[in-house]
Every structure is written in C-alpha cells, then in structure tokens.
Write an enzyme that holds these catalytic residues in place. Structure first.
Site, short mmCIF file in Angstrom:
data_model
loop_
_atom_site.label_atom_id
_atom_site.label_comp_id
_atom_site.label_asym_id
_atom_site.label_seq_id
_atom_site.Cartn_x
_atom_site.Cartn_y
_atom_site.Cartn_z
N LYS A 158 -7.76 6.92 -19.40
CA LYS A 158 -8.01 7.41 -20.76
C LYS A 158 -6.80 7.18 -21.67
O LYS A 158 -6.53 6.05 -22.01
CB LYS A 158 -8.44 8.88 -20.70
CG LYS A 158 -9.51 9.17 -19.63
CD LYS A 158 -10.85 8.51 -19.89
CE LYS A 158 -11.80 8.53 -18.71
NZ LYS A 158 -12.10 9.86 -18.16
N ARG A 160 0.84 -1.22 0.00
CA ARG A 160 0.00 0.00 0.00
C ARG A 160 0.87 1.25 0.00
O ARG A 160 0.55 2.26 -0.64
CB ARG A 160 -0.98 0.01 1.18
CG ARG A 160 -1.78 1.31 1.25
CD ARG A 160 -3.11 1.21 1.97
NE ARG A 160 -3.08 0.44 3.19
CZ ARG A 160 -2.49 0.82 4.33
NH1 ARG A 160 -1.86 1.98 4.39
NH2 ARG A 160 -2.51 0.05 5.40
N ASP A 164 -6.47 19.56 -14.53
CA ASP A 164 -6.84 18.25 -15.07
C ASP A 164 -6.37 18.23 -16.52
O ASP A 164 -6.93 18.92 -17.36
CB ASP A 164 -8.36 18.07 -14.95
CG ASP A 164 -8.84 16.70 -15.39
OD1 ASP A 164 -8.12 16.03 -16.14
OD2 ASP A 164 -9.97 16.32 -15.00
N TYR A 200 -15.23 18.28 -15.30
CA TYR A 200 -15.63 16.89 -15.51
C TYR A 200 -16.73 16.54 -14.48
O TYR A 200 -16.54 16.73 -13.29
CB TYR A 200 -14.42 15.96 -15.34
CG TYR A 200 -14.80 14.51 -15.22
CD1 TYR A 200 -15.32 13.83 -16.32
CD2 TYR A 200 -14.67 13.82 -14.03
CE1 TYR A 200 -15.70 12.50 -16.21
CE2 TYR A 200 -15.05 12.49 -13.92
CZ TYR A 200 -15.56 11.83 -15.01
OH TYR A 200 -15.93 10.52 -14.91
#
Ligand SMILES: *Cc1c(COP(=O)(O)O)cnc(C)c1O
Length: 371
Positions: A195, A47, A170, A99
């Site tokens: 993406k 982690r 972004d 977004y």
C-alpha cells in the site's frame, strides 16, 4: 534524526566496490565463502538474508522506532507469520472490522489450529469479557479497513499488559508517518507494504516490526527464513526507493483525504462519511491523540443505497474502479462485493483511496458523478 531524513538515508548505502550512490540490486541467490569457511558480510543464501532486504528491514525498523523488522512477500504473509509463531490452541482476540483477507486466513487456514474471537476491541467491557486463560494475542487494526474505526491503542495496551497478552497492530492505513504504535506500547507492528510504502500500485510486500528482539521475535524470524515467504531483492529495492518519498506522499494523501471528506460530508446525496479526521467521527478525539495525520483512505455511504453507489462509481472519470489503496492514483471500490458473502460492510458504502492528484480535480469528478 527526523522521519524525512530516516526515510531517505536509513535504507541506503554507497556501494563500496563502485561508489554507486544508489545501492545496487543484488540478484545473486548465493554468496561465496572465505577459505576459512566464513562469509564476508554474513550473507549465505538469499532466503535467509539479502543486502536489499537488510536495507529495507533497516529503514522499516527506524521508521517505526522498533528493535528489528522482517520483510515478507505480502501483507498476508506477514500476518500469517505472527499467527504461525503462536503455540497451537492459542486464543486470539481480533477486531470485528479486521482486514477481510486476514480474517479469512484465520477462519480458513487456522480453523483447527488457533482459537479466535472477532469483537469490538475498543469496547473495554466486551474486551475484558473475551479474555481467556489461553488468550495469547490481541490484534488491532486502526484505522480499520473499510469502516475507518479507531481503537484507543493505549487503553488496549494497558489491558493486554495486565494479562500478559501480546499485542500486534496492523498499521497499514496510518503508516509510521501518521501513527507509531510501538511508542504506545504495542509489541509488533504489521504492514501491507503493498500500500503506502510501495505507493505506486506496482509491488506486493509485507512487514513486521518488533519492539523487542525476544523469543516471540525469534520464532517470527524462523517463520520468515524457513517458511520462505520473502520479497525478491528487486521488490526490496523498489520499496526502499519508494520509502524515500513516503513522508511527503503521506502529507499529500492526508491533505486531500481531509478536504474530500469535508466536501462529501456536506453533499446532500451522502448519508455518512467515515474518516477519522472529521469531528463527526465517533473516535475523532482518540484519533487526534494517537495520530499525527488521519491517513488517506475514507469511506462514504450514499442515501439512495446500492443502486446509487453503482451509478456514482461508474460515472467517475478520474477515480479508477479497483481494490487496494495507498497508490498515487485515486481508487474507489464497492467494498461489500469485494469482501464476499460474510461481509458486514454496508452495501451503500464506497471506499476511496485518495491519491495525489490535485484536490480540485478530485472534487470536480465527484461533483459530476453525484449529480
Ligand atoms: C491490503 C491489506 C492487508 C493485506 O496485505 P497484502 O499485501 O494484500 O497481502 C492487510 N491489512 C490491511 C489493512 C490491508 O489494507
């Protein structure tokens, strides 16, 4: 080194124990300690850090020209880490075309924790009017999803600096191949690596890249490690693998999107095409200044409204009716119905993620669908 070289080499090392040229996926969640209690490579528990994540973060850092990067399990988790790193009560200025997933996150999960205004951030007057003493962050998204709005990054950076406000961008639609916001003065770049970085519509991921390893970055690292919204070693591996072809894929996306935008703009049934590479785009000049390519997403509006949009989308053969973007295959979607009831997206708008098929085949499919 140039981008193409960084993309191939920055995230990969030859495995010392086997000589494997391609870095193996390290699935182990835990790492053995030396007799003196130390750790061989600094890895303790996956982690906190994992060799595949380290490789991914390295290549992301170098591609964006930053000081460090943190990888997350989705783009939304990356955005959330920025918001969680802020002191409660902080005011955020965000774009009106943010977004929708992140806008909804702010409005739902942070409703009682942070203050926010969604405004036209590219309008200096409007922006200045919304700056308050507790404004701690300006969030940019350029080009924006789904209206392909362009914000003049340098202009907003100058205003943010004057008021000592952090600025995040972004950069999902542009990728570092088309735009490098850190070089323009932005503090933190955010990506949905689902993406273009992933590029094949088969993994979810997100990332933050920082210009400086400062206190704000330490907090974000804590959110990543303690919050635990981290990508799996396999997803990190697949991302590093996909990034090797990112510069070439982006060239193809940009090439096809430009030609498709020009084709659509001339079509008698099309009311408007939204693509920053078209001289008719209201901020084409700014886009040309701050981008080296205009990205692979475009939106277009049909003259005959929503019915016609439905008819066209259902008649297409090659374009798949699906949300998301950045994959090798072309996708098309009726954006307003994806975004939900508070959408400002016009109902006659279709958003296209232009893939890497041959442009002639894409044009031919749209031609028959628009008949
Ligand atoms: C998809 C997307 C996100 C969210 O990323 P996920 O990986 O879906 O969580 C954020 N910003 C933009 C511009 C996006 O397109």
């Amino acid at each position: 080194m140039k981008t193409e070289t960084i993309a191939i080499h920055a995230g990969n090392y030859t495995d010392a124990s086997t000589g494997a040229v391609v870095q193996p996926i390290v699935l182990s969640t835990t790492f053995e300690r030396n007799v003196d209690g130390s750790f061989r490579e600094g890895y303790i528990y996956s982690r906190s850090a994992n060799p595949n994540r380290t490789s991914l973060e390295k290549v992301l850092t170098q591609l964006e020209g930053g000081a460090d990067a943190a990888a997350f399990s989705s783009g939304n988790a990356a955005g959330m880490a920025v918001f969680q790193s802020l002191r409660p009560g902080t005011h955020i200025i965000a774009p009106d075309d943010m977004y929708h997933g992140l806008r909804n996150q702010l409005k739902t999960l942070f409703a009682n924790i942070l203050e926010f205004d969604f405004i036209d951030v590219d309008n200096t007057e409007v922006l200045n009017a919304h700056i308050k003493p507790n404004t701690g962050l300006i969030w940019l998204e350029t080009p924006s999803n789904p209206l392909l709005k362009i914000t003049d990054i340098k202009k907003v950076v100058a205003i943010a600096r004057k008021h000592k406000i952090k600025i995040a961008c972004d950069n999902t639609f542009a990728t570092p191949i088309c735009q490098q916001p850190l070089a323009l003065g932005v503090d933190i770049v955010m990506h949905s690596t689902t993406k273009y970085f992933g590029g094949h519509s088969d993994l979810m991921g997100g990332a933050l890249i920082t210009a400086e390893k400062n206190d704000c970055w330490q907090k974000i690292r804590q959110v990543q490690e303690m919050g635990g919204a981290i990508p799996s070693p396999a997803d990190c591996y697949y991302l590093v693998r996909s990034i090797k072809t990112l510069p070439y894929r982006m060239r193809g996306h940009v090439h096809n999107a430009q030609l498709l935008a020009e084709y659509l703009q001339k079509h008698p049934k099309v009311e408007q095409v939204l693509y920053p590479g078209l001289p008719s785009h209201p901020n084409h000049k700014i886009a040309k200044e701050q981008m080296t390519g205009f990205g692979g997403v475009l939106s277009f509006c049909l003259k005959d409204g929503r019915e016609e949009a439905n008819r066209v989308i259902n008649k297409l053969q090659l374009f798949t009716r699906a949300t998301s973007l950045g994959g090798v295959e072309s996708l098309i979607e009726h954006r307003a119905t994806v975004e939900g009831s508070d959408t400002k997206t016009p109902f006659n708008l279709l958003r296209v993620s232009v893939g890497l098929e041959h442009i002639d085949d894409l044009v031919a499919d749209l031609e028959q669908a628009l008949l």
